[in-house]
Design a protein around this motif. Structure first.
Motif: not given
Length: 528
Positions: A144-152
């Motif tokens: 589920l944590f891969l659904a968080v929009p993170f990486g910018e």
């Protein structure tokens, strides 16, 4: 003939209840708690959905949730065989996550809010069903944590790597190239590595696919980690190769191919082929789970079942109360956000030994730093009274009250405007009469022009260049009802690309201007 592994076999015998009596009431209560978390924090989850819908980089989020639900559904029979073991550490974790969400909400840090709200779902499983259920559902909950929009945050390093890889590959193949930051020039044309070319969307998509592929096809930790490492590294290298091939296509075709939307199409086709090859190779080493015996079932006593049901009800009630506490506190901390404030006109006296230039005077600096919301503004260009050195620009943005999308630190699509490109950024320590001061230094470029920009924030009476400290001070002010106004102070000077950066000149101006600015900011009215 293969034998399927039953994870329940790895659990203590006392934790197994094949008749499902313990879970008959526990599972509905768990679903109720999870639904309550989603409802109470609906604004946070909705912000995630909005990012999925408007950003191709994070569009995979639409698939993560159904995949996680499907993976959990596959374990429904094994989950029903587990006796619920409500856990106090789960409640403590839920409380800690709620506090983290509250701080992030007060400081306007959406990504921390989203991670905290998402982590509340596994915390509820731990609090209501206990560790055996968490171990059984470990991957679906973690996925589920891969659904968080993170990486910018990785955009700049990826852009720099792609530009360096492309330029090096061009030089190795004998193509003359000149690099200036993320821009480079060939005899046939100019190229630039922008956000869409960074490879971030390929990296995130490959990570999501790699994690699922490793979980379904491998069972040893070593092989799963190897697949995950390949899913991280291969897209980065492949994106460098992709960028090089696109530049070469444009160069060899005299800028007729791969210079428009077709270069994005080539990119996705290339990434698809690389991902297909990666997972085809990995599938050659897939493994079957080892066989393990299932221990004999233990009988269920009525007294134990009643005690277990009471514990589950207490844990579920505690989860609901804990989950509801933090949005209520957040609502109280935002009670004054909509109150109107009087318009403030910023005016500063000239610093000692410096004079203000008119807007049309020679040497005036016309660059304006982008900002969010409607802060009080002050911008001027100064020169030394003795005429020594180049003009220095001063820009001041002051927020009486900070709310989401109208604050010191807000994500901007073009943080330096459309004309200028950042060549270098770092935190530099500047010596001042009152002690050392950290500033965020940026070197901006446009052709042969350069701007040396120093930026420092003032939050809670503290000057700092650290965004994390700014957010923590803002959260503290909001939650404790203290003064929350903040200022964004920028000093800058223009110079030629062949000249040394005028750091000594900016330092001399800060020495004279900072006491004047500090005194003026203390005099300004502010919101509660």
């Amino acid at each position: 003939m293969s034998v399927q592994l039953d994870p329940v076999a790895c659990l203590p015998e006392a934790a197994v209840r094949p008749d499902g009596h313990g879970q008959r009431h526990a599972l509905p209560l768990l679903l109720l708690a999870l639904a309550a978390v989603v409802l109470l924090y609906h604004a946070t989850f909705w912000s995630m959905l909005e990012l999925w819908s408007r950003s191709q980089t994070f569009a995979h989020g639409f698939l993560i949730v159904p995949i996680s639900c499907w993976l959990a559904w596959r374990r429904r029979a094994r989950l029903a065989a587990l006796a619920p073991q409500p856990s106090r550490p789960g409640l403590l974790l839920l409380g800690a996550l709620g506090l983290a969400w509250l701080l992030a909400d007060a400081a306007n840090v959406p990504v921390v809010e989203q991670y905290a709200a998402t982590a509340m779902l596994p915390a509820c499983v731990l609090a209501i069903l206990g560790w055996p259920a968490v171990r059984l559902l470990a991957f679906p909950l973690a996925y589920l944590f891969l659904a968080v929009p993170f990486g910018e945050v990785f955009l700049e390093p990826l852009i720099d790597f792609t530009a360096a890889f492309t330029v090096t590959a061009l030089q190795w193949t004998g193509v003359p190239v000149f690099r200036d930051g993320s821009n480079f020039s060939l005899p046939t044309g100019n190229w630039s590595v922008v956000e869409a070319c960074s490879g971030l969307r390929y990296l995130i998509a490959a990570l999501a696919l790699g994690a699922l592929f490793a979980h379904v096809n491998f069972h040893s930790t070593r092989r799963r980690l190897a697949v995950m490492a390949a899913a991280l590294l291969v897209p980065i290298l492949a994106n460098g190769v992709r960028a090089y091939m696109i530049v070469m296509l444009g160069h060899l075709s005299n800028m007729r191919l791969a210079v428009g939307v077709d270069h994005l199409i080539y990119g996705w086709l290339f990434f698809g082929l690389v991902a297909l090859l990666l997972f085809w190779l990995a599938a050659r080493w897939r493994e079957l789970p080892p066989a393990r015996a299932v221990p004999p079932a233990q009988p269920v006593r009525l007294g134990d079942a009643a005690a277990s049901l009471r514990a589950v009800v207490r844990a579920s009630t505690a989860c609901l109360l804990l989950a509801a506490l933090w949005p209520a506190l957040a609502l109280a901390s935002h009670r004054d956000d909509g109150a109107a404030l009087p318009a403030i006109a910023l005016a500063l006296p000239d610093p000692p030994a410096w004079r203000r230039l008119h807007d049309a005077a020679p040497g005036s600096i016309d660059w304006q730093a982008p900002y969010a919301g409607k802060p009080a503004l002050f911008a001027a260009t100064y020169a030394r009274q003795d005429g020594d050195g180049a003009p220095v620009g001063l820009q001041l943005h002051w927020y009486a009250r900070q709310v989401r999308d109208a604050e010191l630190l807000t994500h901007l699509s073009s943080p330096y405007g459309a004309r200028w490109t950042a060549l270098a950024q770092r935190v530099r320590q500047v010596g001042l009469p009152g002690g050392a001061l950290d500033v965020r230094e940026s070197v901006l470029a446009h052709g042969g022009e350069r701007l040396l920009v120093w930026r420092v924030y003032r939050q809670g009476g503290v000057f700092t260049a650290r965004p994390v400290l700014v957010k923590l001070l803002l959260a503290q002010a909001k939650l404790l009802g203290r003064r929350q106004d903040g200022a964004d102070l920028i000093v800058l000077a223009a110079y030629d690309e062949l000249a040394p950066p005028p750091r000594a000149h900016l330092q001399a101006f800060l020495r004279a201007a900072l006491p004047v600015i500090e005194q003026r900011l203390q005099e300004l009215p502010h919101g509660p």
